[in-house]
Design an enzyme around this catalytic site. Structure first.
Site, PDB file in Angstrom:
ATOM      1  N   ARG A   1       0.700  -1.167  -0.558  1.00  0.00           N
ATOM      2  CA  ARG A   1       0.381  -0.432  -0.547  1.00  0.00           C
ATOM      3  C   ARG A   1       0.779   1.565  -0.294  1.00  0.00           C
ATOM      4  NH1 ARG A   1      -3.891  -2.626  -1.468  1.00  0.00           N
ATOM      5  NH2 ARG A   1      -5.918  -2.662  -0.847  1.00  0.00           N
TER       6      ARG A   1
ATOM      7  N   GLU B   1      -3.440   7.533  -5.414  1.00  0.00           N
ATOM      8  CA  GLU B   1      -3.891   7.106  -6.794  1.00  0.00           C
ATOM      9  C   GLU B   1      -4.928   7.483  -7.522  1.00  0.00           C
ATOM     10  OE1 GLU B   1      -4.503   2.674  -5.891  1.00  0.00           O
ATOM     11  OE2 GLU B   1      -1.737   2.636  -5.180  1.00  0.00           O
TER      12      GLU B   1
ATOM     13  N   HIS C   1      -0.910   0.075  -9.497  1.00  0.00           N
ATOM     14  CA  HIS C   1      -1.959  -0.937  -8.524  1.00  0.00           C
ATOM     15  C   HIS C   1      -2.980  -1.577  -9.190  1.00  0.00           C
ATOM     16  CE1 HIS C   1      -3.062  -0.364  -4.886  1.00  0.00           C
ATOM     17  NE2 HIS C   1      -3.725  -1.980  -5.090  1.00  0.00           N
TER      18      HIS C   1
HETATM   19  C1  GLV Z   1      -5.066  -4.969  -3.866  1.00  0.00           C
HETATM   20  O1  GLV Z   1      -4.364  -4.081  -3.523  1.00  0.00           O
HETATM   21  C2  GLV Z   1      -5.606  -5.605  -2.822  1.00  0.00           C
HETATM   22  O2  GLV Z   1      -5.815  -5.276  -1.765  1.00  0.00           O
HETATM   23  O3  GLV Z   1      -6.457  -6.718  -3.194  1.00  0.00           O
END
Ligand code: GLV
Length: 327
Positions: free
Chosen positions: A236, A265, A284
């Site tokens: 994250r 983001e 991401h």
């Molecule tokens: C992706 O980042 C998730 O949390 O599934």
């Protein structure tokens, strides 16, 4: 009367059909925040919510949903959701652990390799027309960092961190690990965070974003990393200070970075990370394979079906809501 379940955007596969047999399922198009689609009154009549990590399920939204009985997120991370507020109201929150472990570890390792061996930089170099007879193979041309035999520090030894360690073993890497819970994992040398940063040629972050992990890898900790190390974050944004990372790349303290997740983001175009040729950036996409995304949806829908049937969710982030004292 059938319960009303909102899904914040269309989901791959036909898993929602089984849920639609049990309740009224309303699928939004995911382009705007929930409160912009629905009036206060419409939100108020909703009992279930299936959301993604791009949906902010915050205090004010939850206040507008007094009849909410469950939330199911198509993600393993739940930092986009006010979990304490849900728990206080006895509302179970489902997530999708397990099914994305290998896919996300693959992404982290891809970033590690790409950053170490300057893959994205090389690609841009050719496309820009810079690969010429006067600028080509030479002993120092595009040299990177050795991965095989190097030391990898894994921060966070949950399922994804462990999967990263297994991949590293295939590259004959020595693996150091640190996790807030103190968990020990076979094949991983348990060390303090300080020692991990000091000794690792590569550091890969695999923690959830919480109040305690926010800004964990800050300027002070980056300054203690091995000179020339490579940092990978597929967990994250918010755990690694982007400004401090950019500065460490600027000064040459760090060799490169591979980053899939960001403080904001989409990544703002004025981000200092965009200035560095040795930062490999991905948007991401850690769990983004068709099969994994379908499995995530399957788990999120199974969590929802359990909730609609007043059963415990398969994967519940706040299982204390099922304890008798909560009812
Ligand atoms: C992706 O980042 C998730 O949390 O599934």
């Amino acid at each position: 009367m059938l319960k009303r379940v909102l899904v914040t955007q269309p989901l791959p596969g036909d898993h929602l059909a089984a849920l639609a047999d049990l309740c009224n399922v309303e699928v939004l198009d995911g382009t705007r925040p929930l409160c912009e689609y629905l009036s206060q009154a419409e939100l108020g009549t909703c009992q279930g919510l299936i959301c993604l990590l791009t949906d902010a399920i915050d205090h004010s939204l939850l206040e507008a949903m007094p009849n909410l009985e469950f939330v199911s997120s198509v993600s393993v991370g739940v930092d986009h959701i006010d979990v304490p507020a849900l728990t206080e109201r006895g509302i179970p929150l489902g997530n999708t652990p397990g099914v994305l472990v290998d896919t996300t570890a693959d992404t982290a390792f891809a970033l590690l390799l790409a950053a170490a061996r300057r893959v994205a930089e090389g690609d841009r170099f050719i496309r820009a027309g810079n690969w010429r007879l006067d600028n080509r193979w030479a002993p120092e041309f595009f040299v990177g960092r050795d991965v095989s035999g190097a030391t990898l520090g894994v921060i966070g030894l949950g399922a994804i961190g462990q999967a990263m360690a297994r991949r590293a073993a295939g590259f004959d890497m020595q693996v150091l690990g640190w996790t807030p819970s103190g968990r020990e994992v076979p094949g991983v040398e348990a060390v303090s965070l300080e020692e991990l940063l000091l000794r690792s040629d590569f550091v890969s972050v695999h923690l959830a974003l919480t109040a305690t992990t926010r800004n964990l890898i800050d300027a002070g900790r980056i300054a203690t990393m091995k000179p020339g190390a490579v940092l990978v974050n597929s967990a994250r944004g918010g755990i690694v200070s982007e400004l401090a990372l950019a500065e460490a790349l600027d000064t040459g303290r760090l060799f490169a970075a591979g980053i899939d997740v960001f403080e904001r983001e989409p990544l703002p175009l004025d981000s200092p990370l965009l200035q560095h040729p040795r930062v490999v950036l991905t948007p991401h996409l850690g769990s983004a394979t068709r099969l994994t995304r379908e499995k995530m949806v399957e788990v999120a829908v199974a969590n929802s079906i359990a909730a609609v049937q007043s059963q415990p969710m398969l994967h519940c982030v706040n299982p204390q809501v099922y304890e008798p004292s909560q009812n």
